[in-house]
Design a protein around this motif. Structure first.
Motif, PDB file in Angstrom:
ATOM      1  N   ALA A 178      42.094  48.821  40.418  1.00 40.13           N
ATOM      2  CA  ALA A 178      42.306  48.454  38.889  1.00 40.13           C
ATOM      3  C   ALA A 178      42.677  49.565  37.948  1.00 40.13           C
ATOM      4  CB  ALA A 178      41.098  47.494  38.383  1.00 40.13           C
ATOM      5  N   ALA A 179      41.639  50.532  38.202  1.00 39.06           N
ATOM      6  CA  ALA A 179      41.698  51.902  37.332  1.00 39.06           C
ATOM      7  C   ALA A 179      43.113  52.342  37.333  1.00 39.06           C
ATOM      8  CB  ALA A 179      40.833  52.767  37.479  1.00 39.06           C
ATOM      9  N   PHE A 180      43.789  52.547  38.652  1.00 35.19           N
ATOM     10  CA  PHE A 180      45.298  53.057  38.744  1.00 35.19           C
ATOM     11  C   PHE A 180      46.224  52.363  37.835  1.00 35.19           C
ATOM     12  CE2 PHE A 180      49.165  52.875  40.718  1.00 35.19           C
ATOM     13  CZ  PHE A 180      49.528  54.116  40.802  1.00 35.19           C
TER      14      PHE A 180
ATOM     15  N   GLY B 291      47.908  48.856  28.198  1.00 35.76           N
ATOM     16  CA  GLY B 291      47.058  47.494  27.565  1.00 35.76           C
ATOM     17  C   GLY B 291      47.268  46.310  28.435  1.00 35.76           C
ATOM     18  N   ARG B 292      47.669  45.279  27.984  1.00 39.80           N
ATOM     19  CA  ARG B 292      47.536  44.070  28.903  1.00 39.80           C
ATOM     20  C   ARG B 292      48.375  44.094  30.214  1.00 39.80           C
ATOM     21  NH1 ARG B 292      43.986  40.135  29.671  1.00 39.80           N
ATOM     22  NH2 ARG B 292      44.694  38.592  30.652  1.00 39.80           N
ATOM     23  N   GLU B 293      49.521  44.952  30.160  1.00 35.32           N
ATOM     24  CA  GLU B 293      50.257  44.754  31.302  1.00 35.32           C
ATOM     25  C   GLU B 293      49.640  45.545  32.438  1.00 35.32           C
ATOM     26  OE1 GLU B 293      54.281  46.439  30.625  1.00 35.32           O
ATOM     27  OE2 GLU B 293      53.933  46.340  28.582  1.00 35.32           O
ATOM     28  N   GLY B 294      48.838  46.667  32.281  1.00 34.79           N
ATOM     29  CA  GLY B 294      48.037  47.140  33.279  1.00 34.79           C
ATOM     30  C   GLY B 294      46.751  46.354  34.043  1.00 34.79           C
ATOM     31  N   THR B 295      46.132  45.449  32.858  1.00 33.14           N
ATOM     32  CA  THR B 295      45.205  44.678  33.250  1.00 33.14           C
ATOM     33  C   THR B 295      45.801  43.322  34.015  1.00 33.14           C
ATOM     34  OG1 THR B 295      43.870  45.047  31.250  1.00 33.14           O
ATOM     35  CG2 THR B 295      43.351  42.830  32.295  1.00 33.14           C
ATOM     36  N   ASP B 296      47.140  42.982  33.702  1.00 33.02           N
ATOM     37  CA  ASP B 296      47.775  41.753  34.500  1.00 33.02           C
ATOM     38  C   ASP B 296      48.079  42.507  35.891  1.00 33.02           C
ATOM     39  OD1 ASP B 296      47.109  40.138  32.365  1.00 33.02           O
ATOM     40  OD2 ASP B 296      49.206  40.494  31.398  1.00 33.02           O
ATOM     41  N   ALA B 297      48.544  43.624  36.033  1.00 34.51           N
ATOM     42  CA  ALA B 297      49.098  43.896  37.218  1.00 34.51           C
ATOM     43  C   ALA B 297      47.866  44.440  38.133  1.00 34.51           C
ATOM     44  CB  ALA B 297      49.796  45.420  37.076  1.00 34.51           C
ATOM     45  N   ALA B 298      46.738  44.585  37.620  1.00 32.94           N
ATOM     46  CA  ALA B 298      45.474  44.857  38.389  1.00 32.94           C
ATOM     47  C   ALA B 298      45.083  43.729  38.977  1.00 32.94           C
ATOM     48  CB  ALA B 298      44.252  45.683  37.706  1.00 32.94           C
TER      49      ALA B 298
ATOM     50  N   LYS C  47      47.073  40.758  39.420  1.00 36.81           N
ATOM     51  CA  LYS C  47      47.801  40.060  40.189  1.00 36.81           C
ATOM     52  C   LYS C  47      48.173  40.855  41.782  1.00 36.81           C
ATOM     53  CE  LYS C  47      52.983  38.998  40.206  1.00 36.81           C
ATOM     54  NZ  LYS C  47      54.399  39.039  39.267  1.00 36.81           N
ATOM     55  N   TYR C  48      48.113  42.252  41.680  1.00 37.38           N
ATOM     56  CA  TYR C  48      48.160  42.662  42.885  1.00 37.38           C
ATOM     57  C   TYR C  48      46.882  43.367  43.613  1.00 37.38           C
ATOM     58  CZ  TYR C  48      52.990  42.778  41.262  1.00 37.38           C
ATOM     59  OH  TYR C  48      54.031  42.119  40.948  1.00 37.38           O
ATOM     60  N   LYS C  49      45.754  42.741  43.122  1.00 35.62           N
ATOM     61  CA  LYS C  49      44.431  43.327  43.734  1.00 35.62           C
ATOM     62  C   LYS C  49      44.596  42.903  45.227  1.00 35.62           C
ATOM     63  CE  LYS C  49      39.694  41.858  43.254  1.00 35.62           C
ATOM     64  NZ  LYS C  49      38.756  41.020  42.427  1.00 35.62           N
ATOM     65  N   ASN C  50      44.180  43.854  45.994  1.00 34.37           N
ATOM     66  CA  ASN C  50      43.809  43.753  47.401  1.00 34.37           C
ATOM     67  C   ASN C  50      45.380  43.903  47.965  1.00 34.37           C
ATOM     68  OD1 ASN C  50      41.155  43.916  47.319  1.00 34.37           O
ATOM     69  ND2 ASN C  50      41.202  41.588  47.046  1.00 34.37           N
ATOM     70  N   LYS C  51      46.450  44.335  47.383  1.00 31.04           N
ATOM     71  CA  LYS C  51      47.722  44.415  47.887  1.00 31.04           C
ATOM     72  C   LYS C  51      48.010  45.747  48.021  1.00 31.04           C
ATOM     73  CE  LYS C  51      49.145  40.028  47.937  1.00 31.04           C
ATOM     74  NZ  LYS C  51      49.494  39.323  49.200  1.00 31.04           N
TER      75      LYS C  51
ATOM     76  N   ASP D  69      49.885  41.144  53.177  1.00 28.08           N
ATOM     77  CA  ASP D  69      49.020  41.637  52.182  1.00 28.08           C
ATOM     78  C   ASP D  69      49.796  43.062  51.664  1.00 28.08           C
ATOM     79  OD1 ASP D  69      46.845  40.585  52.991  1.00 28.08           O
ATOM     80  OD2 ASP D  69      46.420  41.780  54.759  1.00 28.08           O
ATOM     81  N   THR D  70      51.226  42.996  51.669  1.00 35.56           N
ATOM     82  CA  THR D  70      52.142  44.147  50.947  1.00 35.56           C
ATOM     83  C   THR D  70      53.064  43.471  50.136  1.00 35.56           C
ATOM     84  OG1 THR D  70      53.595  44.204  52.585  1.00 35.56           O
ATOM     85  CG2 THR D  70      51.711  45.508  53.306  1.00 35.56           C
TER      86      THR D  70
END
Length: 280
Positions: free
Chosen positions: A120-122, A129-136, A138-142, A263-264
Motif C-alpha cells: 500500500a505504501a508504494f 491523495g485518494r488515488e493512491g489509497t484507492d489503487a492500494a 483495488k490492487y491489493k495482493n495483485k 493474481d496478476t
C-alpha cells in the motif's frame, strides 16, 4: 580528497560493494581444492589458518565469481533502499525491493518476464491523495505483470543481474589467472594492504574478517572459516555512513513458481494511472 569527492566514493562503496570483495587487488583464483587441516589452529581461523589476508580475499572473490546463484541482502544508511533477492546468472530472481517510506515491492523475474507485487505504501507514494489509497485497495495482493521491454520493469530488474554484480566485484579488466593485476579501480595509489581481524560468528557461522582501510573508508569482508571460503558479509563505513551486504544460499536455485494469471494485472494499468496524474 574533498568532502564532495569523498561522498561520491562513499556512495559507490556502500551501494555496489565491489571494492569490499576485491580487497587490495585480485591476484588470481584457481578454484577451491579442499580445506587444509585446521589442527593446531590456536587462533580459531579454521580452514583459513596459514593464509594471508590477500589470499583469503582472493579466494572469497573467486567463490563469489563462481557462484551460479545466491541470496543477496543489502542496506545502507546513505539511502532507504534495501534488497533481499535470490538471483542467478540467468537473470532470474525472487525476493523484495524496499524503498523505506516509499514502499516495498515483491519481485519475481523469469527470463524477460517480470511480476511485481506492490504494498500500500508504494501505491500511495506513486499516486496522490485518494488515488493512491484507492489503487492500494483495488490492487491489493495483485501482481503487476509485464516484460523487461517495459522501462519501469527494466529499471527494477537491474537488481536481478547476478552476473553484473559479479563483474563489478572484479572490475572491468579482470586479469587472466596467474598474471599480475593492476590496482583495483576503486583503490588509491599505492594499493592499500589488507589485515586479518579476530574470528567471529555471523548468522551462526564462524567467519574471519579481512579489513582494508584507505582514505577514510573502512571496508570489511567476512569469510567463512569452514569449508569453501564463501564471502558472507561485507561492510563499508565512511563519513559516518555504513553499508552492509549479506551473501548466503550459494548454489540454491531461484524459486521457479510464478503467480497465477488470476493474481496478476498488466503493467499497463500502473502506467495508465501514473500517466493520468501527469496529465492533470
Amino acid at each position: 580528497m574533498t568532502t564532495r569527492r569523498r561522498a561520491v566514493a562513499t556512495t559507490a562503496a556502500l551501494t555496489c560493494g565491489a571494492a569490499l570483495i576485491a580487497g587490495a587487488a585480485y591476484t588470481g583464483y584457481t578454484g577451491y581444492t579442499g580445506a587444509p587441516s585446521a589442527a593446531g589452529d590456536p587462533d580459531g581461523e579454521g580452514d583459513l589458518a596459514g593464509k594471508s589476508a590477500q589470499q583469503i580475499s582472493d579466494d572469497a572473490l573467486g567463490e563469489l565469481v563462481a557462484a551460479k546463484s545466491l541470496r543477496l541482502r543489502t542496506e545502507t544508511t546513505a539511502n532507504p533502499t534495501k534488497l533481499d533477492l535470490t538471483l542467478d546468472q540467468a537473470g532470474n530472481c525472487a525476493g523484495a525491493i524496499s524503498k523505506g517510506p516509499f514502499g516495498r515491492v515483491q519481485i519475481i523475474k523469469r527470463g524477460n518476464k517480470v511480476w511485481l507485487k506492490p504494498d500500500a505504501a508504494f501505491w500511495k507514494s506513486q499516486l496522490p491523495g485518494r488515488e493512491g489509497t484507492d489503487a492500494a485497495e483495488k490492487y491489493k495482493n495483485k501482481y503487476l505483470h509485464g516484460t523487461t521491454r517495459d522501462d519501469f520493469l527494466q529499471s527494477l530488474s537491474v537488481a536481478c543481474d547476478l552476473t553484473a554484480f559479479q563483474e563489478s566485484a572484479v572490475g572491468p579488466n579482470r586479469p587472466p589467472t596467474g598474471t599480475p593485476p593492476p590496482s583495483h579501480p576503486l583503490s588509491p595509489t599505492p594499493t592499500p594492504t589488507l589485515s586479518k581481524g579476530k574470528p567471529t560468528v555471523h548468522e551462526g557461522r564462524p567467519v574471519l574478517p579481512v579489513t582494508k582501510k584507505f582514505d577514510g573508508i573502512v571496508q570489511t569482508l567476512y569469510v567463512a572459516t569452514k569449508g569453501r571460503p564463501y564471502p558472507l558479509k561485507l561492510t563499508a563505513e565512511a563519513d559516518h555512513q555504513i553499508g552492509t551486504i549479506l551473501l548466503s544460499n550459494y548454489g540454491t536455485p531461484v524459486p521457479a513458481k510464478t503467480p497465477a494469471p488470476r493474481d496478476t494485472v498488466d503493467i499497463a494499468v500502473y502506467e495508465d494511472l501514473i500517466q493520468g496524474t501527469k496529465s492533470v
